[in-house]
Design a protein around this motif. Structure first.
Motif, PDB file in Angstrom:
ATOM      1  N   SER A  87       0.816  -1.224   0.000  1.00 47.50           N
ATOM      2  CA  SER A  87       0.000   0.000   0.000  1.00 47.50           C
ATOM      3  C   SER A  87       0.847   1.271   0.000  1.00 47.50           C
ATOM      4  CB  SER A  87      -0.946  -0.002   1.205  1.00 47.50           C
ATOM      5  OG  SER A  87      -0.225   0.115   2.421  1.00 47.50           O
ATOM      6  N   GLN A  88       2.129   1.165   0.359  1.00 45.45           N
ATOM      7  CA  GLN A  88       3.018   2.337   0.322  1.00 45.45           C
ATOM      8  C   GLN A  88       3.301   2.790  -1.106  1.00 45.45           C
ATOM      9  OE1 GLN A  88       6.575   1.999   3.100  1.00 45.45           O
ATOM     10  NE2 GLN A  88       5.933  -0.140   2.986  1.00 45.45           N
ATOM     11  N   PHE A  89       3.071   1.900  -2.054  1.00 45.24           N
ATOM     12  CA  PHE A  89       3.506   2.141  -3.425  1.00 45.24           C
ATOM     13  C   PHE A  89       2.353   2.229  -4.412  1.00 45.24           C
ATOM     14  CE2 PHE A  89       6.639  -0.272  -1.022  1.00 45.24           C
ATOM     15  CZ  PHE A  89       7.700   0.633  -1.036  1.00 45.24           C
ATOM     16  N   GLY A  90       1.178   2.537  -3.907  1.00 48.89           N
ATOM     17  CA  GLY A  90       0.003   2.688  -4.753  1.00 48.89           C
ATOM     18  C   GLY A  90      -1.221   2.146  -4.039  1.00 48.89           C
ATOM     19  N   ASN A  91      -2.391   2.395  -4.606  1.00 47.13           N
ATOM     20  CA  ASN A  91      -3.622   1.895  -4.005  1.00 47.13           C
ATOM     21  C   ASN A  91      -3.674   0.380  -4.091  1.00 47.13           C
ATOM     22  OD1 ASN A  91      -4.589   4.505  -3.500  1.00 47.13           O
ATOM     23  ND2 ASN A  91      -5.362   4.670  -5.581  1.00 47.13           N
TER      24      ASN A  91
END
Length: 257
Positions: free
Chosen positions: A203-207
């Motif tokens: 989740s840190q790198f996109g939805n």
């Protein structure tokens, strides 16, 4: 066709010495995207292989580019899971040599759909010293580094050393005692971070990908089915989810953790 890069890549200034030359085949637009390095052992455990596949696949679906070295084991899993169009391979040979030979088809696909880079001119063979140079380039090019399995004195350990010197954020998998001792040691010293929850990490790198949230197998497990029935219906997924820590087996039944 093998071409030479004629512009500076700022990431590579983190290397001990900026490459004298950098050759490529493929799509240079991938250099503009967020790049996540995934490396590890040529002989990862089954747990490491499964988690590497899942992480690389989900990260690529969110638009990230996976960077790795094309070797057998973790590198190959990472490239294939990201798909060739969303991966950058860093070669330890000249680009006229597709090494290792077992990955020839994969490397060709990355050349055509993704991006292959090398610091070495044509006809440069697979010399052992070249792979340490390749590892430094992988780390420098990546925004973060994920090492899913690494033994002491391995090439992956060299990658970890480069990442620490470059102050890169490093993520590893938690392993049992006696497995992946290099990452376990760094984790014990607080020098790297562990991935305990894949979705939370991703989740840190996109939805988060919606289809991953609604999981048919986990929905089934809510009724605490018998283990033998679950294996009959879903096969290896039972073993995979147990390794990932999503379920456990208690008294012959599948329990969600």
């Amino acid at each position: 066709m093998i071409k030479k890069i004629d512009f500076e890549i700022p990431y590579l200034n983190l290397m001990k010495k900026y490459p004298n030359e950098l050759f490529y085949m493929g799509n240079l637009e991938l250099l503009k995207k967020r790049k996540i390095g995934i490396v590890g052992s040529r002989t990862p455990s089954q747990y490491s292989a499964i988690v590497t596949q899942k992480i690389a696949n989900l990260l690529s679906q969110l638009g990230n580019v996976i960077v790795s070295g094309g070797a057998v084991g973790v590198d190959t899993i990472a490239h294939k899971s990201a798909t060739p169009s969303k991966t950058i391979m860093i070669s330890g040979t000249g680009l006229d040599i597709r090494y290792p030979a077992i990955n020839k088809r994969l490397i060709q696909d990355i050349e055509q759909q993704g991006l292959v880079l090398s610091q070495f001119p044509i006809n440069t063979p697979s010399l052992p010293r070249n792979f340490a140079i390749r590892n430094e380039l992988i780390v420098a090019l990546s925004d973060i580094l994920i090492v899913t399995y690494a033994d002491i004195k391995s090439g992956s350990m060299r990658s970890l050393e480069y990442a620490l010197k470059m102050n890169k954020e490093i993520y590893v998998l938690p392993h049992r005692i006696g497995e992946s001792e290099a990452t376990n040691q760094l984790l014990a010293k607080g020098l790297v971070k562990a991935i305990y929850d894949i979705n939370q990490f991703i989740s840190q790198f996109g939805n988060t990908i919606q289809e991953d949230i609604k999981d048919e197998f986990l929905e089934y497990c809510k009724i605490n089915p018998p283990y033998n029935e679950a294996v009959f219906k879903y096969g290896d997924k039972v073993f995979e989810y147990e390794l990932l820590g999503k379920i456990e087996i208690q008294n012959g039944k599948v329990i969600i953790k």
